[in-house]
Design a protein around this motif. Sequence first.
Motif, mmCIF file in Angstrom:
data_model
loop_
_atom_site.group_PDB
_atom_site.id
_atom_site.type_symbol
_atom_site.label_atom_id
_atom_site.label_comp_id
_atom_site.label_asym_id
_atom_site.label_seq_id
_atom_site.Cartn_x
_atom_site.Cartn_y
_atom_site.Cartn_z
ATOM 1 N N LEU A 93 -6.674 0.176 42.981
ATOM 2 C CA LEU A 93 -5.768 -0.965 43.040
ATOM 3 C C LEU A 93 -6.598 -2.239 43.043
ATOM 4 O O LEU A 93 -7.468 -2.413 43.900
ATOM 5 N N VAL A 94 -6.332 -3.084 42.065
ATOM 6 C CA VAL A 94 -7.096 -4.311 41.874
ATOM 7 C C VAL A 94 -6.231 -5.483 42.328
ATOM 8 O O VAL A 94 -5.134 -5.686 41.803
ATOM 9 N N GLU A 95 -6.736 -6.239 43.290
ATOM 10 C CA GLU A 95 -5.949 -7.340 43.831
ATOM 11 C C GLU A 95 -5.792 -8.458 42.807
ATOM 12 O O GLU A 95 -6.750 -8.857 42.143
ATOM 13 N N VAL A 96 -4.558 -8.935 42.700
ATOM 14 C CA VAL A 96 -4.226 -10.026 41.787
ATOM 15 C C VAL A 96 -4.414 -11.341 42.537
ATOM 16 O O VAL A 96 -3.978 -11.483 43.686
ATOM 17 N N GLU A 97 -5.054 -12.305 41.891
ATOM 18 C CA GLU A 97 -5.233 -13.627 42.493
ATOM 19 C C GLU A 97 -3.876 -14.277 42.721
ATOM 20 O O GLU A 97 -2.937 -14.039 41.951
ATOM 21 N N PRO A 98 -3.750 -15.121 43.748
ATOM 22 C CA PRO A 98 -2.463 -15.768 44.027
ATOM 23 C C PRO A 98 -1.840 -16.474 42.822
ATOM 24 O O PRO A 98 -0.621 -16.443 42.660
ATOM 25 N N ALA A 99 -2.644 -17.043 41.956
ATOM 26 C CA ALA A 99 -2.110 -17.757 40.789
ATOM 27 C C ALA A 99 -1.376 -16.833 39.820
ATOM 28 O O ALA A 99 -0.518 -17.284 39.062
ATOM 29 N N GLY A 100 -1.665 -15.536 39.855
ATOM 30 C CA GLY A 100 -1.021 -14.594 38.943
ATOM 31 C C GLY A 100 0.067 -13.749 39.581
ATOM 32 O O GLY A 100 0.631 -12.866 38.934
ATOM 33 N N ARG A 101 0.402 -14.003 40.835
ATOM 34 C CA ARG A 101 1.337 -13.145 41.566
ATOM 35 C C ARG A 101 2.815 -13.447 41.342
ATOM 36 O O ARG A 101 3.656 -12.559 41.485
ATOM 37 N N ALA A 102 3.174 -14.668 41.037
ATOM 38 C CA ALA A 102 4.588 -15.067 41.006
ATOM 39 C C ALA A 102 5.460 -14.193 40.111
ATOM 40 O O ALA A 102 6.522 -13.721 40.551
ATOM 41 N N PRO A 103 5.082 -13.916 38.856
ATOM 42 C CA PRO A 103 5.951 -13.075 38.026
ATOM 43 C C PRO A 103 6.108 -11.661 38.583
ATOM 44 O O PRO A 103 7.174 -11.055 38.473
ATOM 45 N N VAL A 104 5.051 -11.145 39.204
ATOM 46 C CA VAL A 104 5.113 -9.803 39.788
ATOM 47 C C VAL A 104 6.052 -9.812 40.994
ATOM 48 O O VAL A 104 6.861 -8.891 41.164
ATOM 49 N N LEU A 105 5.963 -10.840 41.823
ATOM 50 C CA LEU A 105 6.850 -10.937 42.981
ATOM 51 C C LEU A 105 8.313 -10.990 42.547
ATOM 52 O O LEU A 105 9.171 -10.332 43.141
ATOM 53 N N ARG A 106 8.588 -11.739 41.500
ATOM 54 C CA ARG A 106 9.972 -11.820 41.005
ATOM 55 C C ARG A 106 10.441 -10.456 40.511
ATOM 56 O O ARG A 106 11.541 -10.010 40.817
ATOM 57 N N ARG A 107 9.608 -9.762 39.766
ATOM 58 C CA ARG A 107 9.964 -8.423 39.281
ATOM 59 C C ARG A 107 10.126 -7.449 40.445
ATOM 60 O O ARG A 107 11.040 -6.618 40.455
ATOM 61 N N TYR A 108 9.251 -7.562 41.436
ATOM 62 C CA TYR A 108 9.328 -6.693 42.612
ATOM 63 C C TYR A 108 10.684 -6.840 43.297
ATOM 64 O O TYR A 108 11.323 -5.843 43.632
ATOM 65 N N LEU A 109 11.131 -8.057 43.504
ATOM 66 C CA LEU A 109 12.424 -8.251 44.160
ATOM 67 C C LEU A 109 13.575 -7.736 43.303
ATOM 68 O O LEU A 109 14.619 -7.351 43.832
ATOM 69 N N ALA A 110 13.391 -7.683 41.993
ATOM 70 C CA ALA A 110 14.425 -7.138 41.112
ATOM 71 C C ALA A 110 14.546 -5.622 41.258
ATOM 72 O O ALA A 110 15.640 -5.077 41.136
ATOM 73 N N VAL A 111 13.425 -4.935 41.547
ATOM 74 C CA VAL A 111 13.447 -3.468 41.596
ATOM 75 C C VAL A 111 13.348 -2.892 43.002
ATOM 76 O O VAL A 111 13.515 -1.687 43.192
ATOM 77 N N ALA A 112 13.071 -3.733 44.005
ATOM 78 C CA ALA A 112 12.892 -3.262 45.377
ATOM 79 C C ALA A 112 13.824 -4.020 46.317
ATOM 80 O O ALA A 112 13.402 -4.978 46.975
ATOM 81 N N PRO A 113 15.074 -3.614 46.404
ATOM 82 C CA PRO A 113 16.017 -4.328 47.267
ATOM 83 C C PRO A 113 15.550 -4.449 48.718
ATOM 84 O O PRO A 113 15.842 -5.438 49.385
ATOM 85 N N GLY A 115 12.691 -5.162 49.790
ATOM 86 C CA GLY A 115 11.741 -6.258 49.942
ATOM 87 C C GLY A 115 12.394 -7.621 50.050
ATOM 88 O O GLY A 115 11.771 -8.584 50.483
ATOM 89 N N ARG A 116 13.662 -7.707 49.680
ATOM 90 C CA ARG A 116 14.338 -9.006 49.643
ATOM 91 C C ARG A 116 14.458 -9.661 51.004
ATOM 92 O O ARG A 116 14.470 -10.884 51.113
ATOM 93 N N ALA A 117 14.531 -8.874 52.059
ATOM 94 C CA ALA A 117 14.638 -9.438 53.406
ATOM 95 C C ALA A 117 13.309 -10.004 53.897
ATOM 96 O O ALA A 117 13.277 -10.769 54.863
ATOM 97 N N HIS A 118 12.204 -9.656 53.237
ATOM 98 C CA HIS A 118 10.883 -10.031 53.725
ATOM 99 C C HIS A 118 10.217 -11.135 52.925
ATOM 100 O O HIS A 118 9.325 -11.811 53.436
ATOM 101 N N ILE A 119 10.601 -11.312 51.682
ATOM 102 C CA ILE A 119 10.034 -12.372 50.848
ATOM 103 C C ILE A 119 11.099 -13.455 50.722
ATOM 104 O O ILE A 119 12.166 -13.212 50.156
ATOM 105 N N PRO A 120 10.831 -14.652 51.258
ATOM 106 C CA PRO A 120 11.866 -15.674 51.403
ATOM 107 C C PRO A 120 12.198 -16.448 50.127
ATOM 108 O O PRO A 120 12.243 -17.680 50.128
ATOM 109 N N VAL A 121 12.438 -15.718 49.050
ATOM 110 C CA VAL A 121 12.817 -16.337 47.784
ATOM 111 C C VAL A 121 13.937 -15.499 47.186
ATOM 112 O O VAL A 121 13.865 -14.271 47.197
ATOM 113 N N ASP A 122 14.968 -16.147 46.669
ATOM 114 C CA ASP A 122 16.039 -15.421 46.003
ATOM 115 C C ASP A 122 15.486 -14.781 44.734
ATOM 116 O O ASP A 122 14.708 -15.402 44.005
ATOM 117 N N ARG A 123 15.888 -13.568 44.471
ATOM 118 C CA ARG A 123 15.332 -12.842 43.314
ATOM 119 C C ARG A 123 15.650 -13.507 41.988
ATOM 120 O O ARG A 123 14.997 -13.234 40.980
#
Length: 149
Positions: A93-113, A115-123
């Motif tokens: 597992l290769v850590e992604v730099e913070p600058a490249g995380r946003a699209p992954v976080l958005r996709r994560y919230l789309a597929v992992a309900p 996680g929505r309670a823990h990441i304070p951004v609407d999917r």
Amino acid sequence: MYRGGRPNPLARAVNRLTAWQFSRGAGPDRLVTLEVSGRRTGRAVSFPLVAADLDGERYLVAMLGEDTNWVRNLRAADGRATLVHGGREPVRLVEVEPAGRAPVLRRYLAVAPGGRAHIPVDRHAPLADFEAVAARYPVFRITPDARPD
């Protein structure tokens, strides 16, 4: 169940059951059990996670942030782990730099309900909203681990 970013006894029991189910292949392929060596004991520790897919790559997200046990264990293991979903897949597992995380976080919230309670951004929020919190949530790209044990 995760007050202060730590699982309470009920959450730990649910996580053990869920890790067992995911490792047996229950549910979609994105539901995986991460096995990584414990940083103190060296014994394999299992965590149920959801792998987010984006642009042909797969990623794991630490929905509880930097101080998550699996993240600390993974960093101590130099990113080497095993994903289990029916079969076993040695990975790095290769850590992604913070600058490249946003699209992954958005996709994560789309597929992992869960996680929505823990990441304070609407999917459905714009990418800029995810960029604002990206540094707080580690993201790891899943790659094959061809090195012998």
